[in-house]
Design a protein around this motif. Structure first.
Motif, PDB file in Angstrom:
ATOM      1  N   SER A 382       9.354 -26.166   8.532  1.00 15.69           N
ATOM      2  CA  SER A 382       9.555 -26.180   9.981  1.00 15.69           C
ATOM      3  C   SER A 382      10.862 -25.511  10.368  1.00 15.69           C
ATOM      4  CB  SER A 382       9.544 -27.622  10.502  1.00 15.69           C
ATOM      5  OG  SER A 382       8.292 -28.214  10.265  1.00 15.69           O
ATOM      6  N   GLU A 383      11.853 -25.536   9.472  1.00 19.87           N
ATOM      7  CA  GLU A 383      13.146 -24.925   9.741  1.00 19.87           C
ATOM      8  C   GLU A 383      13.293 -23.569   9.055  1.00 19.87           C
ATOM      9  OE1 GLU A 383      12.963 -28.182   8.477  1.00 19.87           O
ATOM     10  OE2 GLU A 383      12.864 -28.840  10.561  1.00 19.87           O
ATOM     11  N   ARG A 384      12.387 -23.238   8.148  1.00 17.29           N
ATOM     12  CA  ARG A 384      12.571 -22.039   7.340  1.00 17.29           C
ATOM     13  C   ARG A 384      11.417 -21.040   7.422  1.00 17.29           C
ATOM     14  NH1 ARG A 384      17.154 -23.372   4.986  1.00 17.29           N
ATOM     15  NH2 ARG A 384      17.519 -25.510   4.283  1.00 17.29           N
ATOM     16  N   VAL A 385      10.478 -21.288   8.320  1.00 18.97           N
ATOM     17  CA  VAL A 385       9.406 -20.328   8.567  1.00 18.97           C
ATOM     18  C   VAL A 385       9.277 -20.123  10.072  1.00 18.97           C
ATOM     19  CG1 VAL A 385       6.957 -19.799   8.310  1.00 18.97           C
ATOM     20  CG2 VAL A 385       8.142 -21.012   6.486  1.00 18.97           C
ATOM     21  N   LEU A 386       9.349 -18.865  10.513  1.00 20.37           N
ATOM     22  CA  LEU A 386       9.261 -18.546  11.931  1.00 20.37           C
ATOM     23  C   LEU A 386       8.055 -17.654  12.176  1.00 20.37           C
ATOM     24  CD1 LEU A 386      10.483 -18.432  14.819  1.00 20.37           C
ATOM     25  CD2 LEU A 386      11.752 -16.424  14.062  1.00 20.37           C
ATOM     26  N   SER A 387       7.160 -18.096  13.059  1.00 21.43           N
ATOM     27  CA  SER A 387       6.006 -17.291  13.427  1.00 21.43           C
ATOM     28  C   SER A 387       6.303 -16.512  14.702  1.00 21.43           C
ATOM     29  CB  SER A 387       4.776 -18.178  13.644  1.00 21.43           C
ATOM     30  OG  SER A 387       3.700 -17.419  14.177  1.00 21.43           O
ATOM     31  N   LEU A 388       5.946 -15.235  14.705  1.00 25.30           N
ATOM     32  CA  LEU A 388       6.190 -14.393  15.870  1.00 25.30           C
ATOM     33  C   LEU A 388       5.012 -14.365  16.841  1.00 25.30           C
ATOM     34  CD1 LEU A 388       8.022 -11.339  14.255  1.00 25.30           C
ATOM     35  CD2 LEU A 388       9.003 -13.374  15.321  1.00 25.30           C
ATOM     36  N   ASP A 389       3.920 -15.056  16.496  1.00 27.98           N
ATOM     37  CA  ASP A 389       2.841 -15.118  17.487  1.00 27.98           C
ATOM     38  C   ASP A 389       2.457 -16.566  17.804  1.00 27.98           C
ATOM     39  OD1 ASP A 389       1.478 -15.508  15.066  1.00 27.98           O
ATOM     40  OD2 ASP A 389       0.413 -13.603  15.153  1.00 27.98           O
ATOM     41  N   VAL A 390       1.508 -17.154  17.078  1.00 29.77           N
ATOM     42  CA  VAL A 390       1.067 -18.509  17.403  1.00 29.77           C
ATOM     43  C   VAL A 390       1.741 -19.522  16.481  1.00 29.77           C
ATOM     44  CG1 VAL A 390      -1.165 -17.681  18.205  1.00 29.77           C
ATOM     45  CG2 VAL A 390      -0.918 -18.391  15.826  1.00 29.77           C
ATOM     46  N   ASP A 391       1.665 -20.789  16.859  1.00 30.03           N
ATOM     47  CA  ASP A 391       2.140 -21.852  15.986  1.00 30.03           C
ATOM     48  C   ASP A 391       1.147 -22.040  14.843  1.00 30.03           C
ATOM     49  OD1 ASP A 391       4.361 -22.334  17.544  1.00 30.03           O
ATOM     50  OD2 ASP A 391       3.333 -23.802  18.796  1.00 30.03           O
ATOM     51  N   TYR A 392       1.536 -22.891  13.887  1.00 30.59           N
ATOM     52  CA  TYR A 392       0.656 -23.138  12.741  1.00 30.59           C
ATOM     53  C   TYR A 392      -0.684 -23.714  13.206  1.00 30.59           C
ATOM     54  CZ  TYR A 392      -1.365 -25.233   8.595  1.00 30.59           C
ATOM     55  OH  TYR A 392      -2.242 -25.573   7.598  1.00 30.59           O
ATOM     56  N   ILE A 393      -1.746 -23.190  12.630  1.00 30.03           N
ATOM     57  CA  ILE A 393      -3.080 -23.719  12.860  1.00 30.03           C
ATOM     58  C   ILE A 393      -3.797 -23.803  11.523  1.00 30.03           C
ATOM     59  CG2 ILE A 393      -3.360 -22.857  15.226  1.00 30.03           C
ATOM     60  CD1 ILE A 393      -4.860 -20.480  14.066  1.00 30.03           C
ATOM     61  N   PHE A 394      -4.761 -24.708  11.427  1.00 30.49           N
ATOM     62  CA  PHE A 394      -5.631 -24.700  10.263  1.00 30.49           C
ATOM     63  C   PHE A 394      -6.902 -24.000  10.713  1.00 30.49           C
ATOM     64  CE2 PHE A 394      -6.673 -25.940   6.036  1.00 30.49           C
ATOM     65  CZ  PHE A 394      -8.041 -26.122   6.011  1.00 30.49           C
ATOM     66  N   ASN A 395      -7.018 -22.747  10.383  1.00 37.96           N
ATOM     67  CA  ASN A 395      -8.020 -21.878  10.991  1.00 37.96           C
ATOM     68  C   ASN A 395      -9.380 -22.000  10.328  1.00 37.96           C
ATOM     69  OD1 ASN A 395      -9.052 -19.991  12.735  1.00 37.96           O
ATOM     70  ND2 ASN A 395      -8.460 -18.260  11.475  1.00 37.96           N
TER      71      ASN A 395
END
Length: 456
Positions: A382-395
């Motif tokens: 949560s502190e060490r991965v940054l997404s540039l589009d959507v938040d985490y999802i289980f797709n």
């Protein structure tokens, strides 16, 4: 008199609220007046006072900060210890489930990887293993003829079972309804899990017997839980482990290092284009915040399927030292569905997980895989991965069918994310964005596997 008293009480309450709000803003390094402009209603104010509000314009930079930075060292150590203990327990439970003493008598679930990319297929099998755990069944993975490796899963990974790899002539029932399997000895799930009726133990559910401890020491216990299954499934075999170690020695990674996963080729048709400038902007912020000495070398690892990304980075941002797996870039650019390509993807994933900070896009299964593994192994994604589009999802899609005529509210146009999911109910507008369905975290009673003792 009563009216004056009421006015005084109101003023006093407002004063106390303002002081508390200001202190919390200072603690989170947010400018109070700037936040005030973003407070649309009282619910956001309540979030702020409870410490759960983050200014949208500063959320990216705030995500760099370690949530435990103000906690005593002993508390941080205790959290890590608890997570390691729970991780060991879950991994041993999975091993116990997957290696029953009597394979013939054991109830089973048969599952096949889907025919899409590696990340999609892995998350399909991950969901199968979650179903197996929640229903106390051994997962039989039928992966022969897999498009990445014709000989199957064991080409690169350890077997998910050492003694129960077939149905043992049990009658197999094909089903999409997991509520009617109690009396079935062996069931087979469809290759596409979107046909399966969702259950309460599907993501983002967490097991009730572990929930209290998990929620005390982890900010994203539901992703940590998914990560345990991913971790078990992709344990490297001897050949893959040797390949990864050899390539990492050649790369000679030095810290601190930021990892970038820049997906192009087919991803351009599945998600919005994000320029390299966006990645580098946040990489620069991270280094500025974490390197006191500006003369320190700034290392960036780039995982990409487009060689031009490396050249662009070197030309436009020469103040960084770049490392990358050149062979992997050439392989993935040429032949995507091959064992060599699969090993390259796994090498990139492993390297990204090792990085101090990762910038990627969660519309990519690889980015979500890195997030899951970081949560599973050290609880810091949560502190060490940054997404540039959507938040985490289980797709993984359930029920309904996609309609390509509509686009999600965040304008992420993707093969798996574009469109809406039709929900069968009697509402006037039975359509909602696809990835908002069934994502509420919940505590669910699952098997506790008493045969597997916890090691403290």
């Amino acid at each position: 008199m009563n009216r004056k008293y009421a006015v005084c009480v109101t003023c006093f309450y407002c004063f106390i609220t303002f002081i508390a709000w200001s202190l919390l803003c200072l603690k989170q390094n947010i400018r109070p007046l700037k936040v005030w402009n973003h407070l649309d209603d009282s619910r956001q104010l309540i979030k702020l006072l409870s410490g759960r509000y983050v200014d949208k314009n500063q959320s990216q930079s705030l995500s760099f900060r370690d949530k435990n930075v103000t906690e005593p060292v002993t508390s941080m150590h205790q959290n890590v210890t608890v997570l390691k203990t729970l991780r060991d327990l879950v991994q041993r439970r999975l091993f116990y489930l997957q290696n029953p003493k009597n394979c013939t008598a054991a109830k089973k679930i048969i599952c096949k990887p889907n025919t899409f990319g590696f990340g999609s297929g892995l998350h399909q099998v991950t969901l199968c293993l979650i179903v197996a755990y929640a229903t106390h069944r051994t997962l039989i993975l039928e992966s022969k003829g897999w498009r990445y490796a014709a000989k199957g899963w064991e080409t690169v990974f350890l077997p998910i079972s050492t003694n129960c790899t077939s149905t043992m002539n049990n009658t197999v029932t094909h089903t999409t309804n997991l509520e009617k399997i109690k009396d079935k000895q062996a069931i087979q799930l469809p290759r596409l899990m979107l046909h399966v009726h969702p259950q309460n133990y599907f993501p983002f559910a967490i097991p009730d017997d572990l929930a209290d401890r998990l929620e005390r020491v982890h900010s994203k216990p539901e992703i940590w839980w998914i990560g345990q299954f991913v971790d078990y499934l992709i344990r490297p075999n001897i050949d893959l482990k040797s390949y990864i170690h050899k390539q990492l020695d050649k790369l000679n990674i030095r810290r601190p290092i930021v990892g970038l996963h820049v997906r192009r080729t087919d991803k351009i048709n599945e998600a919005n284009y994000i320029s390299l400038r966006e990645y580098m902007k946040y990489a620069d912020q991270w280094f500025n915040q974490h390197l006191i000495n500006n003369t320190h070398t700034r290392y960036i690892f780039i995982a990409t399927d487009e060689p031009n990304i490396i050249r662009e980075a070197q030309q436009k941002y020469p103040n960084y030292t770049y490392v990358y797996h050149e062979d992997v870039i050439n392989i993935t650019k040429g032949v995507r569905y091959s064992t060599s390509s699969l090993k390259g993807v796994l090498l990139d994933v492993h390297t990204l997980v090792m990085c101090d900070f990762v910038i990627c896009t969660m519309t990519s299964n690889v980015c979500r895989l890195v997030h899951e593994l970081k949560e599973s192994r050290d609880g810091t994604a949560s502190e060490r991965v940054l997404s540039l589009d959507v938040d985490y999802i289980f797709n993984q899609r359930f029920r309904g069918k996609l309609t390509e005529s509509k686009v999600l509210h965040n304008d992420t146009a993707g093969l798996h994310l574009r469109g809406c999911s039709v929900i069968k109910d009697k509402r006037k507008n039975p359509i909602r964005p696809l990835f908002t369905a069934d994502l509420n975290k919940s505590r669910v009673v699952m098997p506790v596997y008493p045969e597997v003792k916890e090691i403290i």
